[in-house]
Design an enzyme around this catalytic site. Sequence first.
Site, PDB file in Angstrom:
ATOM      1  N   ARG A  89      12.628  36.954   1.466  1.00 42.36           N
ATOM      2  CA  ARG A  89      12.714  38.390   1.731  1.00 42.36           C
ATOM      3  C   ARG A  89      12.096  39.164   0.561  1.00 42.36           C
ATOM      4  O   ARG A  89      12.405  38.910  -0.595  1.00 42.36           O
ATOM      5  CB  ARG A  89      14.175  38.799   1.926  1.00 42.36           C
ATOM      6  CG  ARG A  89      14.369  40.279   2.263  1.00 42.36           C
ATOM      7  CD  ARG A  89      15.849  40.596   2.411  1.00 42.36           C
ATOM      8  NE  ARG A  89      16.434  39.906   3.541  1.00 42.36           N
ATOM      9  CZ  ARG A  89      17.737  39.580   3.623  1.00 42.36           C
ATOM     10  NH1 ARG A  89      18.566  39.868   2.632  1.00 42.36           N
ATOM     11  NH2 ARG A  89      18.187  38.978   4.689  1.00 42.36           N
ATOM     12  N   ARG A 158      20.765  45.589  -3.683  1.00 42.25           N
ATOM     13  CA  ARG A 158      19.632  45.071  -2.918  1.00 42.25           C
ATOM     14  C   ARG A 158      18.559  46.136  -2.699  1.00 42.25           C
ATOM     15  O   ARG A 158      18.660  47.262  -3.192  1.00 42.25           O
ATOM     16  CB  ARG A 158      20.137  44.516  -1.590  1.00 42.25           C
ATOM     17  CG  ARG A 158      21.095  43.346  -1.782  1.00 42.25           C
ATOM     18  CD  ARG A 158      21.329  42.602  -0.514  1.00 42.25           C
ATOM     19  NE  ARG A 158      22.177  41.433  -0.704  1.00 42.25           N
ATOM     20  CZ  ARG A 158      22.499  40.589   0.267  1.00 42.25           C
ATOM     21  NH1 ARG A 158      22.052  40.796   1.501  1.00 42.25           N
ATOM     22  NH2 ARG A 158      23.265  39.549   0.026  1.00 42.25           N
ATOM     23  N   LYS A 221      27.328  41.663  -2.270  1.00 39.19           N
ATOM     24  CA  LYS A 221      26.111  42.472  -2.131  1.00 39.19           C
ATOM     25  C   LYS A 221      26.452  43.958  -2.178  1.00 39.19           C
ATOM     26  O   LYS A 221      27.569  44.375  -1.842  1.00 39.19           O
ATOM     27  CB  LYS A 221      25.413  42.140  -0.811  1.00 39.19           C
ATOM     28  CG  LYS A 221      26.260  42.374   0.439  1.00 39.19           C
ATOM     29  CD  LYS A 221      25.548  41.823   1.662  1.00 39.19           C
ATOM     30  CE  LYS A 221      26.435  41.912   2.895  1.00 39.19           C
ATOM     31  NZ  LYS A 221      25.808  41.299   4.081  1.00 39.19           N
ATOM     32  N   LYS A 223      24.630  47.705  -1.183  1.00 37.89           N
ATOM     33  CA  LYS A 223      23.501  48.312  -0.472  1.00 37.89           C
ATOM     34  C   LYS A 223      23.413  49.804  -0.788  1.00 37.89           C
ATOM     35  O   LYS A 223      24.420  50.515  -0.739  1.00 37.89           O
ATOM     36  CB  LYS A 223      23.632  48.085   1.025  1.00 37.89           C
ATOM     37  CG  LYS A 223      23.583  46.602   1.399  1.00 37.89           C
ATOM     38  CD  LYS A 223      23.674  46.370   2.893  1.00 37.89           C
ATOM     39  CE  LYS A 223      23.530  44.893   3.218  1.00 37.89           C
ATOM     40  NZ  LYS A 223      23.592  44.627   4.687  1.00 37.89           N
ATOM     41  N   CYS A 442      19.424  41.581  15.140  1.00 36.01           N
ATOM     42  CA  CYS A 442      19.184  40.722  13.988  1.00 36.01           C
ATOM     43  C   CYS A 442      18.420  39.482  14.432  1.00 36.01           C
ATOM     44  O   CYS A 442      18.219  39.237  15.619  1.00 36.01           O
ATOM     45  CB  CYS A 442      20.499  40.338  13.325  1.00 36.01           C
ATOM     46  SG  CYS A 442      21.488  39.169  14.289  1.00 36.01           S
ATOM     47  N   CYS A 448      19.211  31.640  11.503  1.00 31.79           N
ATOM     48  CA  CYS A 448      20.350  32.112  10.718  1.00 31.79           C
ATOM     49  C   CYS A 448      21.516  31.129  10.830  1.00 31.79           C
ATOM     50  O   CYS A 448      21.990  30.844  11.940  1.00 31.79           O
ATOM     51  CB  CYS A 448      20.795  33.495  11.180  1.00 31.79           C
ATOM     52  SG  CYS A 448      22.237  34.101  10.257  1.00 31.79           S
ATOM     53  N   CYS A 487      26.429  37.451  15.079  1.00 35.79           N
ATOM     54  CA  CYS A 487      27.739  37.195  14.488  1.00 35.79           C
ATOM     55  C   CYS A 487      28.343  38.535  14.101  1.00 35.79           C
ATOM     56  O   CYS A 487      27.707  39.575  14.271  1.00 35.79           O
ATOM     57  CB  CYS A 487      27.608  36.261  13.278  1.00 35.79           C
ATOM     58  SG  CYS A 487      27.037  37.072  11.768  1.00 35.79           S
ATOM     59  N   CYS A 491      24.336  42.774  10.473  1.00 37.61           N
ATOM     60  CA  CYS A 491      23.046  43.041   9.834  1.00 37.61           C
ATOM     61  C   CYS A 491      22.241  44.110  10.563  1.00 37.61           C
ATOM     62  O   CYS A 491      21.432  44.799   9.942  1.00 37.61           O
ATOM     63  CB  CYS A 491      22.237  41.751   9.727  1.00 37.61           C
ATOM     64  SG  CYS A 491      22.936  40.564   8.552  1.00 37.61           S
TER      65      CYS A 491
END
Length: 570
Positions: A89, A158, A221, A223, A442, A448, A487, A491
């Site tokens: 990424r 991120r 993480k 954001k 996603c 994934c 899931c 995302c």
Amino acid sequence: MTTDTHDVDRSTDLSQPLDRLGPDETLKYNSDYLRGSIDQGLLDRITGGVKFEDNKLMKFHGIYQQDDRDIRDERRRQKLEPAYTFMVRVRLPAGVCTPEQWLKIDALARAHGGDQIRLTTRQTFQFHWVVKEDLRPTIQGLHEVLLDTIAACGDDARTVMATANPEDSAVHAEVAVLSKQLSDHVIPRTRAYHEIWYGEQKVATSEEQEPLYGKTYLPRKFKIGFVVPPSNDIDVYSQDLGFIAVSGANGLEGFNVTIGGGMGRTDNEPRTYPRLGDVIGFIAKDRLLAAADAIISVQRDFGNRKERARARFKYTVDDKGVEWVKAEIERRMGAPFEPTRPFEFTSNGDVYGWQRTDNGRFNYTLFIENGRIIDRPGKPLLEAIRAIAHIHRGKFRLTPNQNLIVADVEAGDRAGIDAILAEHGLAENGRTSALRLNSMACVAMPTCPLAMAEAERYLPDLIGRLETLLAAHGLADEPITMRMTGCPNGCARPYVAEIAFTGRAPGKYNLYIGGGFHGERLNRLYRENIGEPAILEILGEMLGRYARERAAGEHFGDFVMRSGYFAEPA
């Protein structure tokens, strides 16, 4: 990497005893600032993968180990290891790139990424199907055009998002510059990335190497996003830290600040949940870096480092309380927040086709379904955008909805771009339904490892069936936001969509309804673990009622929230 320093209050003791840290925290602490044994693992040709610990550390370098789940069971039967590949990424603040950078991304995708590019929901590129021996050539290729993958994943701040408005104003341009400045400011300072991927000489390490993060980085993480009203395309309330631009007669004045948003949750675990961020006040634009440092340091010092499922900033805000967190941020900033300034959002989608900008140039927004750029029969998308990049003299902007803006086009260059789009079967924005244009998914299967159901590969077919229902009710042109993830992690930001699906098992989804059209309200769980027949039956009934009973101008999410679909009020 930039060389600026972080002026952050480190008065809180970060040296927690290792027996009070979770396994991931201990791993980071002992990793020698994210080096681990990644270097050695890349040389191991016996396996296509890397060690469990190195896989976790590589996320900080923008890399995830994956395997092809379509053939996982067959390989297991043959007593073969999984078909390991890697997702890479790119860090791309505000989603802005040059034609030169696009052509390099295209070349790397053809050489190492399975002849396809994915545009993500955070305005950047992902390569999939990269084998281990191609990781260094891929990252070094990005370096040739001044791109990197630092902090595109991992427990850090991120890629920083920013509104990608096709009408483009001086405020949008300034916000994009600030997002790049902030992204460069908050990326990890460790030299591990340069040593492992660029082959630079190893240098001695010390606590000063990571003045913002320390040896254990962040608990999870983090954001960050900038948004320019009235568009809420980044879904600012879903960000750990959001900056809502406030303009005046002299342009950008500063930002209203939101904290504590986040989408992820775990099924059957009520202590995890999506959360919308709280607006806590206004800062002048010259306080941006100080505010970001203070907020990130609060999460660094008070985030949950024992229980990873409760480690996001949203739980810190709820556990400590919004007012306590705000006061601690103000203490670390050395100044209080000003009162929140007025603002208004009207949508979180994209505007397609040609738009004239403030400077008299033009931007063209191209619909990229679920962000997947690949050549298909009759629609060679990868080839078309490469052809545009060869003649384009402006920039490209990736949108938070996985679409692409060909930006800063001179009036005389429009015809050439239109000709390429037509030649490649892409002059179709006007023939795509409003539902499809407002959809997002996603990646999910087959790459994934967390996916429990399809998303990107299935949603287009489901929308096709729903388009028939919409047409039958006279709703073909009605914009409704619809999102699907494989899931519960969120995302594609499903929990703020008017209709959303999160995967539970192959072909089975939880159905959520009632989110706000511009991302201002969470949706609610309506049905669990249902397949396509039940989905079509339920939504068919709802859409019929919506067509018959809605008020003038009423969005679908607002309608279902007032129409008795839930026994108790939100």
